[in-house]
Write an enzyme that holds these catalytic residues in place. Structure first.
Site, mmCIF file in Angstrom:
data_model
loop_
_atom_site.group_PDB
_atom_site.id
_atom_site.type_symbol
_atom_site.label_atom_id
_atom_site.label_comp_id
_atom_site.label_asym_id
_atom_site.label_seq_id
_atom_site.Cartn_x
_atom_site.Cartn_y
_atom_site.Cartn_z
ATOM 1 N N THR A 263 -12.561 4.632 7.687
ATOM 2 C CA THR A 263 -13.425 4.420 6.676
ATOM 3 C C THR A 263 -12.685 3.007 6.887
ATOM 4 O O THR A 263 -12.537 2.690 8.537
ATOM 5 C CB THR A 263 -12.811 4.116 5.408
ATOM 6 O OG1 THR A 263 -10.753 3.986 6.080
ATOM 7 C CG2 THR A 263 -12.567 5.601 5.079
ATOM 8 N N TYR B 217 0.251 -0.944 0.028
ATOM 9 C CA TYR B 217 0.283 0.285 0.064
ATOM 10 C C TYR B 217 0.654 1.155 -0.040
ATOM 11 O O TYR B 217 0.650 2.245 -1.190
ATOM 12 C CB TYR B 217 -0.578 0.156 0.775
ATOM 13 C CG TYR B 217 -1.889 1.457 1.749
ATOM 14 C CD1 TYR B 217 -3.288 1.229 0.676
ATOM 15 C CD2 TYR B 217 -1.233 2.831 2.239
ATOM 16 C CE1 TYR B 217 -3.734 2.448 0.162
ATOM 17 C CE2 TYR B 217 -2.226 3.653 2.319
ATOM 18 C CZ TYR B 217 -3.606 3.374 1.256
ATOM 19 O OH TYR B 217 -3.920 4.490 1.414
ATOM 20 N N LYS C 23 1.359 3.896 -2.930
ATOM 21 C CA LYS C 23 0.603 5.574 -2.838
ATOM 22 C C LYS C 23 1.627 6.233 -3.558
ATOM 23 O O LYS C 23 2.254 7.360 -3.158
ATOM 24 C CB LYS C 23 0.545 5.959 -1.765
ATOM 25 C CG LYS C 23 -1.106 4.826 -0.716
ATOM 26 C CD LYS C 23 -2.041 5.447 -1.833
ATOM 27 C CE LYS C 23 -3.674 4.976 -2.032
ATOM 28 N NZ LYS C 23 -4.748 5.460 -2.023
#
Length: 139
Positions: free
Chosen positions: A79, A44, A48
């Site tokens: 989230t 991740y 990014k």
């Protein structure tokens, strides 16, 4: 991760380039993990980081078409992806202790910055990465 975060950002920018020429704006979604590593999510963080570099490169490539390209770098946002650290009292406390604003961000906290980057108010901003993280990166 590469397909969604990096390739998806590039394909979206390419798809909309013609429609945005002469005054458009693209806002990519990076992450605070583009600035430092993430032992718990290395793929991740790497993708990014690639989105941040893509944003800078597209800002240069698309400037001649009148298109500005910037990115948001969200911090700890409420989230589904952050449900586990929010539910863990120790981890939650650790994260909030480092966040000067002392709270989790909400998806709505990204709206204003995104609208700003797309507006004429940001007409001379391109290639910028805007942290939206309650101060996490500076703590």
């Amino acid at each position: 991760m590469v397909d969604i975060n990096l390739t998806g950002s590039m394909r979206s920018a390419s798809a909309f380039r013609g429609a945005l020429s002469n005054g458009g704006a693209i806002v990519n979604i990076g992450s605070m993990f583009a600035f430092f590593g993430a032992a718990h999510a290395p793929a991740y963080a790497a993708t990014k980081g690639a989105v941040v570099q893509l944003t800078k490169s597209l800002a240069i490539a698309y400037a001649g078409d009148g298109i500005r390209v910037n990115a948001l770098a969200p911090g700890w946002i409420e989230t589904a992806m952050t449900a586990a650290p929010r539910a863990d009292p120790a981890r939650n406390g650790e994260l909030m202790k480092r966040t000067p604003m002392g709270r989790w961000g909400t998806p709505g906290n990204l709206t204003g910055p995104a609208l700003f980057l797309c507006s004429p108010l940001a007409g001379f901003i391109t290639g910028a990465i805007l942290p939206v993280d309650g101060g996490y990166l500076i703590a």
